[in-house]
Design a protein around this motif. Structure first.
Motif, PDB file in Angstrom:
ATOM      1  N   GLU A 205       0.822  -1.202   0.000  1.00  0.00           N
ATOM      2  CA  GLU A 205       0.000   0.000   0.000  1.00  0.00           C
ATOM      3  C   GLU A 205       0.866   1.266   0.000  1.00  0.00           C
ATOM      4  N   SER A 208       1.887   1.828  -3.596  1.00  0.00           N
ATOM      5  CA  SER A 208       0.758   2.313  -4.392  1.00  0.00           C
ATOM      6  C   SER A 208       0.434   3.763  -4.086  1.00  0.00           C
ATOM      7  N   GLN A 211       2.966   5.994  -5.782  1.00  0.00           N
ATOM      8  CA  GLN A 211       2.791   6.080  -7.223  1.00  0.00           C
ATOM      9  C   GLN A 211       1.521   6.846  -7.609  1.00  0.00           C
ATOM     10  N   PHE A 213      -1.615   5.911  -6.961  1.00  0.00           N
ATOM     11  CA  PHE A 213      -2.732   5.039  -7.326  1.00  0.00           C
ATOM     12  C   PHE A 213      -3.992   5.317  -6.515  1.00  0.00           C
ATOM     13  N   SER A 286      -4.725  -5.809  -2.458  1.00  0.00           N
ATOM     14  CA  SER A 286      -3.767  -4.731  -2.704  1.00  0.00           C
ATOM     15  C   SER A 286      -2.790  -5.094  -3.815  1.00  0.00           C
ATOM     16  N   GLU A 290      -2.491  -3.056  -7.327  1.00  0.00           N
ATOM     17  CA  GLU A 290      -1.240  -2.484  -7.822  1.00  0.00           C
ATOM     18  C   GLU A 290      -0.937  -2.999  -9.230  1.00  0.00           C
ATOM     19  N   SER A 294      -0.875  -0.373 -12.431  1.00  0.00           N
ATOM     20  CA  SER A 294       0.445  -0.177 -13.041  1.00  0.00           C
ATOM     21  C   SER A 294       0.408  -0.264 -14.559  1.00  0.00           C
TER      22      SER A 294
END
Length: 476
Positions: A205, A208, A211, A213, A286, A290, A294
């Protein structure tokens, strides 16, 4: 955006530049500088830099206490006993006398990539010299330390020469100075950060969040709810509320509409999560999240490692997700009453506790069993609203997943099949609860069995679909 005033100059006591070319003579986008820095020369980093680039936020724990003990008793050995700090920046200027001017333009990617506990401990070690002991001991998190640091900055500057112990520092900078060099450097920086933090069990997490997300989810939920979510691990600091919403709980719920999209072949890849894992295995949720986010056909690259959602179907799922926590709380709160409308007594089962301090007191006074009553008001799982009954969530989590029966996928997007899902739940929950008794009775009210059985989730989805169909027939 950083300015010249945000520049940080650190001075190495000893520094070496490692070759940026591999054995084949190919240039790497990353240049590595390693050496030792006296703690006093790291103070500019503590003055201005945060830990945004570190996926975890450091907090005072046994590791930090061990570091403090080393700094107190063996400061000369600290540089050998600790891996020190990993710093990354796309903007570095080499000066004279082993000095380097650093600027962290994108604080979400650049900064302290690893060594957050060391940074916290070093800051605490210095602050101990200028703070009252009781106040110093109350510092628990990085932000607490940073606030105290800002309050005592002038005092610390006056005594900085006493902090001459050395810290191992690794500095990652671009191999070149062009925009292409900087872009090539920023791309792998997050992966380096993730790999370095693996030894500290960096949650997926955290990656993520770094990034970007979760940005699309955060923009859909209300501000009040967003403030209750711990988007980044170890950052919850609200003493009045000890139970934040874990971001993995939200990601798990996202798979309800995402699974609806997957079943309709509206996702760019064949990816889904088993219904029972939205409750029993949120780690898998999770990981799959991801993996989905991605993809280039779901998100696009921004500066550095961050990405932005552009897939309309996934965006529609997040709109649905924004409603689910409130519906979750509604079902949790209203299910006991809905169950009782079938002529049963929900509270008759010993796993159910009723909030009634007066009855508990009376039962104890009469020498009767008072275990079915509570004196502390139970709360709903997400918004923490007061409710009358307390019982394991595993008992009704299939009904939460059952909300998928109220979703339809059209033109690659998922939406609610009803105008007001909350009103629909309120009107139809008694009917659904009556049918759902079969699931509970077959599992003998064992929340573990209910929450692990995929048939429970399929049953709940069908019951919501049946209620939807029945409503349409009566409307016709």
């Amino acid at each position: 955006m950083a300015t010249k005033n945000d520049d940080i100059i650190i001075r190495f006591a000893h520094v070496a530049t490692q070759p940026s070319k591999n054995d084949a003579g190919e240039e790497s986008p990353i240049k590595r500088l390693v050496g030792f820095v006296q703690a006093k020369h790291l103070m500019p980093l503590l003055h201005k830099a945060g830990l945004a680039a570190n996926p975890r936020s450091s907090r005072r724990n046994a590791v930090v206490e061990d570091i403090l003990t080393t700094l107190e008793n063996s400061p000369d050995l600290f540089r050998y006993m600790s891996k020190g700090l990993l710093i990354g920046t796309a903007h570095c200027e080499e000066l004279q006398r082993n000095r380097f001017r650093l600027r962290f333009v994108d604080s979400a990617v650049e900064g302290v990539l690893d060594g957050g506990h060391n940074m916290l401990a070093i800051g605490l070690h210095m602050l101990k010299e200028v703070m009252e002991d009781a106040d110093w001991k109350r510092i628990k998190f990085w932000d607490d330390m940073k606030a105290a640091w800002d309050d005592h900055e002038e005092e610390l500057e006056k005594i900085k020469d006493q902090f001459q112990f050395e810290v191992a520092v690794e500095l990652l900078v671009p191999s070149g100075s062009t925009e292409n060099d900087i872009d090539a450097f920023l791309m792998p920086l997050l992966e380096v950060c993730e790999a370095r933090n693996n030894n500290a069990q960096l949650p997926i997490e955290a990656k993520s969040n770094k990034q970007g997300f979760y940005d699309a989810i955060r923009s859909e939920v209300s501000e009040a709810f967003s403030n209750r979510v711990e988007w980044k691990p170890n950052t919850w600091e609200d003493d009045s509320e000890k139970r934040p919403v874990k971001v993995r709980d939200l990601v798990a719920l996202a798979w309800i509409p995402l699974n609806a999209l997957s079943e309709a072949r509206a996702l760019p890849t064949d990816i889904r999560v088993s219904p029972q894992n939205t409750y029993r295995n949120k780690g898998e949720c999770s990981v799959r999240f991801e993996e989905l986010m991605s993809r280039d056909d779901v998100t696009e690259e921004l500066q550095g490692a961050r990405r932005k959602l552009h897939h309309a179907g996934v965006a529609s799922a997040f709109k649905i997700l924004a409603d689910i926590p409130e519906l979750y709380d509604q079902i949790y709160e209203e299910f006991p009453t809905a169950y009782n409308e079938g002529g049963k007594r929900f509270a008759a089962n010993p796993i159910v506790k009723i909030y009634d301090p007066a009855k508990r007191k009376a039962a104890k006074a009469a020498g009767k069993d008072a275990s079915g009553y509570m004196t502390t008001e139970p709360k709903t799982p997400f918004f923490r609203n007061g409710t009358r009954c307390s019982y394991p969530e595993g008992l009704i989590v299939p009904l939460i997943y059952g909300l998928k029966g109220l979703m339809v996928v059209e033109r690659g997007k998922v939406r609610w099949a009803v105008r007001d899902p909350s009103a629909f739940v309120k009107a139809n929950l008694p009917r659904i609860a009556e049918a759902y008794q079969l699931v509970m009775n077959m599992a003998r009210w064992d929340p573990q069995k209910i929450s692990k059985d995929p048939n429970s989730y399929e049953f709940a989805v069908r019951e919501f679909q049946n209620a939807l169909s029945a409503g349409r027939r009566s409307a016709a």
